[in-house]
Write a protein that holds these residues in place. Structure first.
Motif, PDB file in Angstrom:
ATOM      1  N   LEU A   6      -3.281  13.518  12.614  1.00 26.64           N
ATOM      2  CA  LEU A   6      -3.242  12.621  11.977  1.00 26.64           C
ATOM      3  C   LEU A   6      -2.911  12.942   9.920  1.00 26.64           C
ATOM      4  CD1 LEU A   6      -3.456   9.201  13.284  1.00 26.64           C
ATOM      5  CD2 LEU A   6      -1.309  10.838  13.100  1.00 26.64           C
ATOM      6  N   CYS A  23      -0.651  -0.305  16.680  1.00 22.87           N
ATOM      7  CA  CYS A  23      -1.660   0.150  17.930  1.00 22.87           C
ATOM      8  C   CYS A  23      -1.742  -0.247  18.838  1.00 22.87           C
ATOM      9  CB  CYS A  23      -2.435   1.284  17.513  1.00 22.87           C
ATOM     10  SG  CYS A  23      -2.960   2.316  18.153  1.00 22.87           S
ATOM     11  N   HIS A  27       0.160   0.092  23.009  1.00 20.58           N
ATOM     12  CA  HIS A  27      -0.750   0.004  23.637  1.00 20.58           C
ATOM     13  C   HIS A  27      -1.363  -1.075  24.686  1.00 20.58           C
ATOM     14  CE1 HIS A  27      -1.009   4.579  22.961  1.00 20.58           C
ATOM     15  NE2 HIS A  27      -1.223   4.141  21.599  1.00 20.58           N
ATOM     16  N   GLY A  35      -7.017   0.740  18.249  1.00 17.30           N
ATOM     17  CA  GLY A  35      -6.865   2.233  18.155  1.00 17.30           C
ATOM     18  C   GLY A  35      -6.698   3.546  16.902  1.00 17.30           C
ATOM     19  N   ILE A  36      -7.094   2.459  16.048  1.00 19.88           N
ATOM     20  CA  ILE A  36      -6.892   3.113  14.303  1.00 19.88           C
ATOM     21  C   ILE A  36      -7.958   1.447  14.074  1.00 19.88           C
ATOM     22  CG2 ILE A  36      -4.889   2.559  13.652  1.00 19.88           C
ATOM     23  CD1 ILE A  36      -5.108   4.972  12.173  1.00 19.88           C
ATOM     24  N   CYS A  63      -7.740   6.169  20.595  1.00 17.93           N
ATOM     25  CA  CYS A  63      -5.943   6.980  19.989  1.00 17.93           C
ATOM     26  C   CYS A  63      -5.983   8.028  21.373  1.00 17.93           C
ATOM     27  CB  CYS A  63      -6.532   7.202  18.507  1.00 17.93           C
ATOM     28  SG  CYS A  63      -5.210   8.295  17.819  1.00 17.93           S
ATOM     29  N   ASP A  64      -4.514   7.682  21.471  1.00 20.43           N
ATOM     30  CA  ASP A  64      -3.894   9.133  21.874  1.00 20.43           C
ATOM     31  C   ASP A  64      -2.961   9.629  20.864  1.00 20.43           C
ATOM     32  OD1 ASP A  64      -1.577   7.619  22.270  1.00 20.43           O
ATOM     33  OD2 ASP A  64      -2.288   7.587  24.687  1.00 20.43           O
ATOM     34  N   LEU A  65      -2.829   9.193  19.857  1.00 16.28           N
ATOM     35  CA  LEU A  65      -1.919  10.368  19.327  1.00 16.28           C
ATOM     36  C   LEU A  65      -0.780   9.933  19.570  1.00 16.28           C
ATOM     37  CD1 LEU A  65      -3.185  13.430  17.918  1.00 16.28           C
ATOM     38  CD2 LEU A  65      -2.642  11.718  16.638  1.00 16.28           C
ATOM     39  N   CYS A  66      -0.037   8.629  20.397  1.00 14.90           N
ATOM     40  CA  CYS A  66       0.709   8.330  20.749  1.00 14.90           C
ATOM     41  C   CYS A  66       1.414   9.511  21.690  1.00 14.90           C
ATOM     42  CB  CYS A  66       1.896   7.628  19.937  1.00 14.90           C
ATOM     43  SG  CYS A  66       1.243   6.084  19.394  1.00 14.90           S
ATOM     44  N   PRO A  76       4.107   9.232  15.922  1.00 15.40           N
ATOM     45  CA  PRO A  76       3.628   7.418  16.272  1.00 15.40           C
ATOM     46  C   PRO A  76       3.786   6.383  16.106  1.00 15.40           C
ATOM     47  CG  PRO A  76       1.890   9.724  15.627  1.00 15.40           C
ATOM     48  CD  PRO A  76       3.236   9.868  15.664  1.00 15.40           C
ATOM     49  N   PHE A  77       2.830   5.273  16.679  1.00 18.81           N
ATOM     50  CA  PHE A  77       3.736   3.849  16.605  1.00 18.81           C
ATOM     51  C   PHE A  77       3.127   3.465  15.034  1.00 18.81           C
ATOM     52  CE2 PHE A  77       5.250  -0.549  17.453  1.00 18.81           C
ATOM     53  CZ  PHE A  77       5.703   0.371  17.435  1.00 18.81           C
ATOM     54  N   CYS A  78       2.193   3.991  14.645  1.00 20.74           N
ATOM     55  CA  CYS A  78       1.354   3.685  13.298  1.00 20.74           C
ATOM     56  C   CYS A  78       2.187   4.356  12.088  1.00 20.74           C
ATOM     57  CB  CYS A  78       0.293   4.295  13.366  1.00 20.74           C
ATOM     58  SG  CYS A  78       0.015   5.541  13.702  1.00 20.74           S
TER      59      CYS A  78
HETATM   60  S1  SF4 Z   1      -1.341   7.689  16.396  1.00 17.26           S
HETATM   61 FE1  SF4 Z   1      -0.684   6.590  18.008  1.00 17.26          FE
HETATM   62  S2  SF4 Z   1      -2.553   5.852  19.560  1.00 17.26           S
HETATM   63 FE2  SF4 Z   1      -3.146   6.949  17.505  1.00 17.26          FE
HETATM   64  S3  SF4 Z   1      -3.702   5.333  15.991  1.00 17.26           S
HETATM   65 FE3  SF4 Z   1      -1.478   5.930  15.427  1.00 17.26          FE
HETATM   66  S4  SF4 Z   1      -1.046   4.076  16.538  1.00 17.26           S
HETATM   67 FE4  SF4 Z   1      -2.342   4.317  17.599  1.00 17.26          FE
END
Ligand code: SF4
Ligand code: SF4
Ligand code: SF4
Lengths: 115, 788
Positions: A6, A23, A27, A35-36, A63-66, A76-78
């Motif tokens: 990221l 996040c 999740h 997660g962050i 954080c599993d990087l979505c 990723p959702f974030c």
């Molecule tokens: S990548 Fe996914 S798991 Fe990681 S911080 Fe963003 S939303 Fe959360």
């Protein structure tokens, strides 16, 4: 194996906390866990009278990087919801190049570690 | 707008959006097991009408399973704030009320005394009480109590058509929110609030050929990133900064934007008008103004120049307590930039001389030639607005009744302009029963005891004593309804309803968005539908022209009866950009008569205001020292050494909302008082310690946040606090009076025209307390975390 990360432009991250909440929603993370996390440095005044204030969103060990989303080609959702549009997901190789092009960014390569 | 204008806005993709996306999808589509509905939300939950694009994923059982930002929206581009990201938690919150409830008047304040009832029974109880009160005391003894940000608060048809009362009342002292700015702009320029042009209405947005990037943006008493004020997507400021726009920030409080501004003027709270006059003086004396615009389009320039000369920068620097060089630098930087814009915020309204502050800011925008220039200030045209403000008055409020509006005699500029009873006089009427008693009330999206009203304990006592009958309309129980109501009517969330959302409450609209219904939680009505159903029940004759609530939306929001379009014709675009024109004053697009110029008596921007003069106000701007300040009240400095400012927003909450949503509450679990490290040290206050903050009007318990965001002389208190997890019964009322910063804010300190309140410039003292009232987030999670 390709590494993903990221890239966050903290010059323009406003600390809106959409990434944190996005996040947790995607999740189902209970309260008290994240997660962050948006770390906050400031405001404090520099000698020239200007204020330093940086918000640094930091992925946690949750954080599993979505991966479920990125496997489908989505981001990723974030990243999708970031209000300032300062988050990017990609391969470390690509993102590292972007690091060279613009200062005040940070590259995270999170992987849920187990100890 | 023509029918052909209601087309999906062209999509401008964010760089970070991946190639797999939903660009170009229709308003409703299938995605795997889900039916996805695209919508532009506008309340509830409350928000100003931004209408950020949303995709609602509903499963086969009709349940909302997933919420995501819609990348098809031309301005928000898929981005969302925490409140819409958690929309599912709001819709299915275990605290939501889905059935009407009744309670005997003698049981007011008893949270356990509510009984569920049918809609029919609830309506029958309302009718009986309504008819009795109208017969006994007259329809003017009914008050419609409105708040901000939810559609219900904007619906004049509630008081006029449903209940037939002239007393529509926004519950904040001096209507100190947005409307004073709208009124000042309307008096001086003939059009209402002129928004910064952020290319929201242009198909290619920032890269559109008609657009010029704003060189300098002045942020005056405004924190748009958190507040998304009045329908403006706050982070558009960041979009512009990343393209090169520079900032000047004027605020007593440091915010994130101040740390990114070229010039940050951290003025003493409430002294903005002095600063604005000085900036005008510099720009005029240094000949930095737009001669052509002033000569052709302004009226009263010489008089203005003479007046602002009484406020040289040196004098303002002393008043505002800022370095004089910064005032010169800001005035020059703003005046020399082309285009430049000023975003003027709530702080402008929240002081006694707010109308003068607005007057100066409008003069700055005008004499620098930034009106209706691309990248400058967009001026609402003659066709702006949707006839909403006056809706229902003509047919339902005969003139004799209209003249009984509370405040009409003393504040005609306020009452006639905004068709609202004057709030501070309404409180007096409730307390004294003069000029007549107020006997019945209903809430139009407002929670005055926790948020809207100043000295809320006074309002509490007055409402409890005076109202023989009161109706709560909401999704959740709150302190105001718990204390004062006899009937509770539940309404739908934005996910369960259809409707429209015009940014900026119609003037300066850049996008027209539509709400589509995605789920059903028991056939609950939106505010609009409720007004239709209840109105038809109480006054069938007034509502018979519309076959259903859908047609009412079309009449009220889309102006169908005046050539507007029907909902089904236009809503499937989800969001359309509103066609705009620049330089409307040269094209005859500002005045109803089609003449060039501005819609004022002189046809010009009235730097010397005919309207102010007519209402007995000084036609030229002047500064008044805040009524409660270390300067105006030196004798109180020992007792109240600190300046109190209140009300800065956070992304987690819309005013008093979202406290029962665990993920947003977790972002800000406790009511915070910001205090400078030096001041905290002097007073023996540690970061995170609870403190008592008090002044001559009241006190509150808050949690100290020790931070350089405020200077040594100032503290800032968060507003809107109540604790839905606590006991709701009297006297606790969800703890609404415990951490209530409005306890320290007075009523009755408005300006000459009835507008303004000193909520952002008061005085106070602070001391540490030994108890801790920290919120237990586990309790919140237990109580509200399990969705139903
Ligand atoms: S990548 Fe996914 S798991 Fe990681 S911080 Fe963003 S939303 Fe959360
Ligand atoms: S969503 Fe974006 S702007 Fe907001 S805090 Fe996270 S990284 Fe920063
Ligand atoms: S600003 Fe936030 S709450 Fe308002 S519409 Fe946008 S995402 Fe929803």
């Amino acid at each position: 194996m390709t590494a993903y990360g990221l890239l966050i432009d903290y010059e323009f991250c406003t600390g809106c906390q959409s990434c944190e909440v996005a996040c947790k929603e995607i999740h189902n993370i209970p309260v008290g866990q994240w997660g962050i996390r948006v770390l906050d440095d400031g405001p404090w005044e520099c000698s020239d009278g200007k204020f330093n204030w940086n918000k640094i969103p930091t992925p946690t060990r949750l954080c599993d990087l979505c991966v479920e989303r990125t496997d489908k080609g989505q981001q990723p959702f974030c990243v999708h919801h970031c209000l300032a549009g300062v988050m990017q997901w990609g391969t470390v190789e690509d993102l590292a190049k972007e690091l060279e092009e613009k200062p005040n960014q940070v590259l995270f390569v999170p992987k849920p570690y187990q100890y | 707008m023509e029918l052909s204008d209601y087309k999906p806005a062209p999509v401008v993709k964010l760089d970070s959006l991946s190639d797999v996306n939903d660009i170009g999808k229709p308003w409703r589509y299938e995605d795997g097991d889900y039916t996805v509905t695209r919508t532009c939300p506008w309340s509830p939950p409350g928000c100003h009408p931004v209408g950020c694009g949303l995709k609602l994923y509903v499963n086969e059982d009709g349940r909302l399973e997933h919420v995501e930002g819609d990348e098809n929206h031309p301005v928000t581009q898929g981005r969302l704030c925490p409140r819409c990201i958690t929309l599912k938690d709001y819709v299915y919150s275990p605290a939501r009320i889905l059935t009407p409830m009744k309670r005997d008047r003698s049981e007011r304040g008893n949270a356990d005394a509510w009984e569920e009832c049918s809609w029919d029974e609830a309506f029958a109880i309302i009718k009986e009480n309504y008819e009795r009160i109208v017969a006994e005391y007259g329809p003017e003894t009914i008050i419609g109590m409105s708040g901000t940000g939810r559609e219900g608060g904007t619906m004049s048809l509630y008081p006029t058509m449903v209940f037939g009362t002239p007393n529509y009342c926004y519950m904040q002292s001096g209507y100190a929110c947005y409307t004073p700015r709208l009124a000042a702009a309307a008096y001086i320029t003939g059009s209402t609030y002129s928004e910064w042009d952020y290319a929201g209405a242009l198909p290619d947005r920032w890269d559109d050929e008609r657009y010029t990037l704003t060189e300098v943006l002045v942020m005056w008493g405004k924190a748009p990133l958190e507040s998304n004020p009045d329908g403006f997507f706050g982070h558009a400021v960041v979009d512009a900064m990343r393209r090169g726009t520079r900032l000047i920030q004027i605020d007593p409080r440091v915010n994130w934007l101040s740390a990114r501004a070229d010039i940050f003027i951290q003025l003493r709270a409430g002294t903005d008008t002095a600063l604005a006059m000085a900036m005008l003086d510099i720009i005029i004396k240094e000949d930095l103004y737009d001669h052509e615009f002033v000569e052709y389009w302004c009226y009263g320039f010489e008089q203005l120049a003479e007046r602002v000369a009484t406020m040289p920068a040196e004098k303002a620097a002393e008043i505002c307590q800022v370095p004089v060089e910064k005032i010169y630098a800001a005035a020059r930087m703003y005046a020399k930039a082309k285009p430049a814009a000023i975003m003027w915020g709530l702080a402008v309204d929240q002081k006694t001389d707010g109308m003068q502050n607005s007057q100066c800011i409008i003069a700055l925008q005008a004499i620098t030639g930034n009106f209706d220039r691309p990248g400058g200030q967009l001026v609402p045209g003659a066709d702006a607005g949707h006839n909403e403000l006056g809706f229902g008055y003509k047919e339902c409020i005969p003139d004799e009744l209209f003249q009984k509006m509370i405040g009409m005699d003393q504040y005609p500029a306020y009452c006639n302009m905004i068709l609202n009873s004057q709030c501070d006089l309404m409180l007096e009427a409730l307390e004294t029963e003069k000029p007549y008693p107020i006997r019945m009330g209903f809430y139009m999206a407002s929670n005055p005891l926790s948020n809207t009203s100043m000295e809320p304990k006074r309002w509490h006592d007055a409402l409890c004593k005076s109202l023989e009958f009161c109706i709560g309309i909401d999704l959740f129980m709150n302190a105001s309804i718990q204390a004062t109501c006899d009937i509770f009517l539940p309404i739908a969330t934005t996910a369960e309803r259809e409707g429209t959302v015009f940014t900026h409450y119609a003037p300066c609209t850049v996008t027209a968005g539509f709400m589509h219904k995605a789920v059903d939680c028991g056939g609950l009505p939106s505010d609009m539908e409720l007004a239709y159903r209840l109105g038809k029940y109480l006054h069938p004759e007034r509502f018979s022209k519309w076959a259903n609530e859908h047609e009412l939306v079309e009449a009220f929001r889309l102006g169908v009866e005046n050539g507007g379009k029907t909902f089904d014709e236009v809503s499937k675009c989800v969001v359309a950009q509103v066609p705009i024109e620049y330089y409307k004053y040269e094209k005859g697009l500002l005045r109803q008569d089609g003449q060039v110029g501005f819609a004022t008596p002189t046809g010009r921007v009235e730097l010397w205001s005919t309207a102010y003069n007519q209402f007995g106000e000084d036609p030229l701007p002047y500064y008044i020292e805040p009524e409660f300040s270390p300067v105006s009240k030196p004798e109180l400095v020992d007792e109240y050494p600190l300046i109190l400012t209140t009300g800065a927003r956070v992304t987690a909450f819309f005013h008093s909302e979202n406290r029962q949503i665990p993920y947003t509450r977790e972002l800000n679990p406790d009511p915070l008082l910001e205090i400078n490290p030096k001041t905290a040290q002097e007073k023996g206050i540690a970061d995170g310690q609870w403190v008592r903050v008090w002044n001559m009007f009241g006190e509150a318990l808050m949690k100290a946040k020790v931070t350089d965001a405020v200077d040594e002389k100032t503290v800032h208190g968060q507003h809107g606090w109540w604790f839905p997890e606590q006991d709701g019964s009297e006297p606790n009322l969800y703890g609404t009076f415990r951490s209530q910063i409005n306890n320290l804010c007075p009523n009755g300190h408005m300006g000459k025209l009835g507008f303004g309140a000193p909520n952002k410039c008061l005085i106070c003292n602070v001391e540490p307390v030994s108890e801790s009232y920290d919120t237990d987030m586990n309790l919140i999670w237990e109580k509200f975390g399990k969705l139903v």
